[in-house]
Design a protein around this motif. Structure first.
Motif, mmCIF file in Angstrom:
data_model
loop_
_atom_site.group_PDB
_atom_site.id
_atom_site.type_symbol
_atom_site.label_atom_id
_atom_site.label_comp_id
_atom_site.label_asym_id
_atom_site.label_seq_id
_atom_site.Cartn_x
_atom_site.Cartn_y
_atom_site.Cartn_z
ATOM 1 N N VAL A 224 0.782 -1.181 0.039
ATOM 2 C CA VAL A 224 0.017 -0.178 0.075
ATOM 3 C C VAL A 224 0.982 1.272 0.085
ATOM 4 O O VAL A 224 0.605 2.161 -0.784
ATOM 5 C CB VAL A 224 -0.846 0.013 1.368
ATOM 6 N N ILE A 225 2.010 1.271 0.875
ATOM 7 C CA ILE A 225 2.827 2.354 0.995
ATOM 8 C C ILE A 225 3.585 2.624 -0.211
ATOM 9 O O ILE A 225 3.954 3.900 -0.357
ATOM 10 C CB ILE A 225 3.518 2.487 2.393
ATOM 11 N N GLY A 226 3.949 1.784 -1.078
ATOM 12 C CA GLY A 226 4.770 1.782 -2.104
ATOM 13 C C GLY A 226 3.861 2.498 -3.298
ATOM 14 O O GLY A 226 4.495 3.131 -4.112
ATOM 15 N N ALA A 227 2.794 2.666 -2.964
ATOM 16 C CA ALA A 227 1.899 3.303 -4.086
ATOM 17 C C ALA A 227 1.341 4.776 -3.478
ATOM 18 O O ALA A 227 0.627 5.535 -4.260
ATOM 19 C CB ALA A 227 0.924 2.539 -4.681
ATOM 20 N N ALA A 228 1.857 5.043 -2.331
ATOM 21 C CA ALA A 228 1.145 6.402 -1.586
ATOM 22 C C ALA A 228 1.882 7.575 -2.136
ATOM 23 O O ALA A 228 2.956 7.520 -2.632
ATOM 24 C CB ALA A 228 1.515 6.173 0.009
ATOM 25 N N PRO A 229 1.246 8.619 -2.073
ATOM 26 C CA PRO A 229 1.960 9.839 -2.371
ATOM 27 C C PRO A 229 3.061 10.126 -1.333
ATOM 28 O O PRO A 229 3.101 9.470 -0.361
ATOM 29 C CB PRO A 229 0.845 11.014 -2.117
ATOM 30 N N THR A 230 4.086 10.796 -1.685
ATOM 31 C CA THR A 230 5.212 11.246 -0.962
ATOM 32 C C THR A 230 5.000 12.548 -0.706
ATOM 33 O O THR A 230 4.792 13.592 -1.360
ATOM 34 C CB THR A 230 6.608 10.920 -1.498
ATOM 35 N N MET A 231 5.819 12.987 0.770
ATOM 36 C CA MET A 231 5.860 14.423 0.913
ATOM 37 C C MET A 231 6.691 15.252 -0.166
ATOM 38 O O MET A 231 6.251 16.414 -0.513
ATOM 39 C CB MET A 231 6.690 14.673 2.152
ATOM 40 N N LEU A 232 7.631 14.833 -0.750
ATOM 41 C CA LEU A 232 8.629 15.413 -1.790
ATOM 42 C C LEU A 232 7.619 15.928 -2.828
ATOM 43 O O LEU A 232 7.808 16.784 -3.571
ATOM 44 C CB LEU A 232 9.717 14.474 -2.295
ATOM 45 N N GLU A 233 6.640 14.900 -3.175
ATOM 46 C CA GLU A 233 5.644 15.424 -4.432
ATOM 47 C C GLU A 233 4.646 16.309 -4.208
ATOM 48 O O GLU A 233 4.050 17.034 -4.952
ATOM 49 C CB GLU A 233 4.816 14.172 -4.917
ATOM 50 N N ARG A 234 4.625 16.660 -2.754
ATOM 51 C CA ARG A 234 3.465 17.649 -2.346
ATOM 52 C C ARG A 234 4.342 18.882 -1.674
ATOM 53 O O ARG A 234 3.665 19.778 -1.082
ATOM 54 C CB ARG A 234 2.793 17.013 -1.321
ATOM 55 N N LEU A 235 5.504 19.057 -1.839
ATOM 56 C CA LEU A 235 6.290 20.434 -1.592
ATOM 57 C C LEU A 235 5.541 21.583 -2.520
ATOM 58 O O LEU A 235 5.128 21.617 -3.631
ATOM 59 C CB LEU A 235 7.718 20.327 -1.818
ATOM 60 N N GLU A 236 5.507 22.696 -1.659
ATOM 61 C CA GLU A 236 4.745 24.072 -2.308
ATOM 62 C C GLU A 236 6.017 24.376 -3.209
ATOM 63 O O GLU A 236 7.454 23.816 -2.863
ATOM 64 C CB GLU A 236 4.609 25.023 -1.225
ATOM 65 N N ALA A 237 5.559 25.388 -4.177
ATOM 66 C CA ALA A 237 6.733 25.695 -5.186
ATOM 67 C C ALA A 237 7.906 26.274 -4.525
ATOM 68 O O ALA A 237 9.207 25.826 -5.122
ATOM 69 C CB ALA A 237 6.074 26.679 -6.194
ATOM 70 N N ASP A 238 8.061 27.225 -3.627
ATOM 71 C CA ASP A 238 9.281 27.773 -3.088
ATOM 72 C C ASP A 238 10.020 26.623 -2.041
ATOM 73 O O ASP A 238 11.304 26.751 -2.261
ATOM 74 C CB ASP A 238 9.113 28.947 -2.564
ATOM 75 N N ASP A 239 9.387 25.834 -1.521
ATOM 76 C CA ASP A 239 9.979 24.758 -0.942
ATOM 77 C C ASP A 239 10.745 23.774 -1.832
ATOM 78 O O ASP A 239 11.923 23.355 -1.519
ATOM 79 C CB ASP A 239 9.300 24.037 0.061
#
Ligand code: AMP
Length: 418
Positions: A224-239
């Protein structure tokens, strides 16, 4: 300690603490000198803060729910009713000192380093103690990715310069607290959709800590976790841009790293860049050092909003990774006496020579001249001055056995270092 000796000893060092015996000091001194030289040379000033702080410095209300703060602190109330805590880490006390001494008025950034003991009521195991030592560095007052990269390069140099091989640098970014909170909600929702496939353990902690699913070795959870979204994919533009800049600087510096989108750290104040140097040879406690940005911490402690970044490395884990015997340096000189009446002369001469920077030992146990020569070998004296009967003296080179007649007054000239 030797098991029989431990059984015989009536008192032992408290659980999770240890004595450092003289034979173990040389390796520690080597690490401390290397770190001090490196950090001084990078323009960091050493800071020392007390071993105790007001408990609120660590438990700041907002998000103070990490294990370290909630259950691993040695806290007590003093006789004046003040809540005090043995420092579990160095960053919050340094931020407290930064605010208290108005360091925000100094030219920024303020670059600091520290070394000393820290205390956490963890269950002890190899590499994890209740009193341990950290060497740490902080750069306070800039959000430039240059600071992130320079600090990571410094820690890399600290560890590799000591000869620690097979290190891996793991790198991640947590973004802003808001993006992180939104991500946790998203991850929780995602995991809920797959609840039936998760381990009981992960399911039980879905609300409090959905990130835990990343550490699970349960087969269903892993799928399940292998297909989960990651924090790196959800960073805001400036971060995301900040993180890309840090990576580009590390690439330019030739420091290899592995991107780890699941990286988390034990303390809750981190924002943006986080990193961890891991040495698998160390077993379960494999992290030697790590750190990250804490752009919100000084504000939380009542100071002006100030971006900052830092790391800490554990001295005991460095020593475990080095796994090398470091010999104590031998003595420059041993003074042996043929007759008891010369002992006072030996004491006076030893004092004079030590004052001039020469390391000297004399016999304190009333040994015979033969016993004294053995003792000179045991302390690995480079030379022995033998005060013979009738006030003549010989200087013996302990490696070659060569001897020459000398006047005690000329010994200093003969063996002056350098
Ligand atoms: P932390 O302050 O938790 O970010 O940890 C930084 C470094 O301190 C780790 O990488 C370890 O090398 C060391 N460390 C942390 N906790 C302990 C402990 N209980 N015993 C020994 N070393 C520790």
């Amino acid at each position: 300690m030797d098991r029989l000796a431990a059984m015989a000893a009536r008192y032992q060092a408290p659980k999770g603490t240890f004595d450092v015996l003289p034979a173990e000091e040389a390796a520690r001194a080597l690490v401390a000198e290397h770190a001090g030289r490196l950090l001084d040379a990078a323009g960091h000033g050493r800071i020392e803060t007390p071993a105790l702080e007001e408990t609120e410095v660590f438990a700041r209300g907002v998000g103070a729910s990490t294990d370290i703060v909630s259950k691993e602190m040695f806290s007590f109330t003093d006789r004046g009713g003040r809540g005090l805590t043995l420092r579990p880490e160095g960053t919050a006390p340094i931020c407290r000192a930064y605010i208290e001494h108005g360091m925000h008025k100094d030219p920024q950034p303020v670059k600091l380093w520290y070394a000393g003991p820290f205390f956490r009521a963890e269950s002890p195991q190899r590499g994890r103690y209740r009193q341990f030592n950290q060497i740490g560095a902080e750069v306070i007052g800039t959000d430039s990715p240059l600071a992130d990269a320079e600090l990571i390069v410094l820690l890399d140099e600290l560890l590799r310069g000591l000869g620690i091989a097979d290190l891996e640098l793991r790198l991640g970014s947590l973004g802003s607290p808001e993006a992180r909170a939104a991500y946790r909600d998203e991850l929780r929702d995602y995991l809920r959709e797959h609840e039936a496939e998760l381990s009981d353990d992960v399911r039980a902690r879905l609300d409090s800590n959905p990130m835990r699913a990343f550490d699970s070795d349960h087969e269903g959870t892993r799928a399940v976790i292998g297909a989960a979204p990651t924090m790196l994919e959800r960073l805001e533009a400036d971060d995301a841009e900040h993180f890309a800049a840090v990576r580009a600087l590390l690439d330019a510096a030739g420091v290899p790293y592995r991107l780890d989108p699941t990286l988390v750290r034990g303390l809750d104040y981190y924002t943006r860049t986080i990193f961890s140097f891991v040495c698998d040879r160390l077993g379960a406690q494999s992290e030697i050092g790590g750190g990250g940005r804490y752009d919100g911490l000084i504000g939380q402690l009542g100071g002006p909003d100030t971006p900052a970044i830092g790391w800490a490395a554990g001295t005991e884990r460095i020593l475990l990774a080095l796994d090398e015997e470091v010999a104590m340096p031998g003595m420059d000189l041993f003074i042996a006496v043929a007759e008891d009446r010369q002992r006072a002369k030996a004491v006076a001469l030893a004092g004079e020579l030590r004052h001039a920077g020469i390391s000297v030992e004399i016999d304190l146990a009333g040994r015979s001249i033969k016993g004294q020569m053995k003792q000179a070998d045991r302390v690995r004296a480079a030379r022995t001055l033998i005060l013979d009967e009738g006030d003549s003296a010989r200087l013996r080179d302990m490696a070659t056995g060569e001897e020459r007649r000398v006047e005690p007054s000329e010994v200093l000239e003969l063996i002056r270092p350098g």
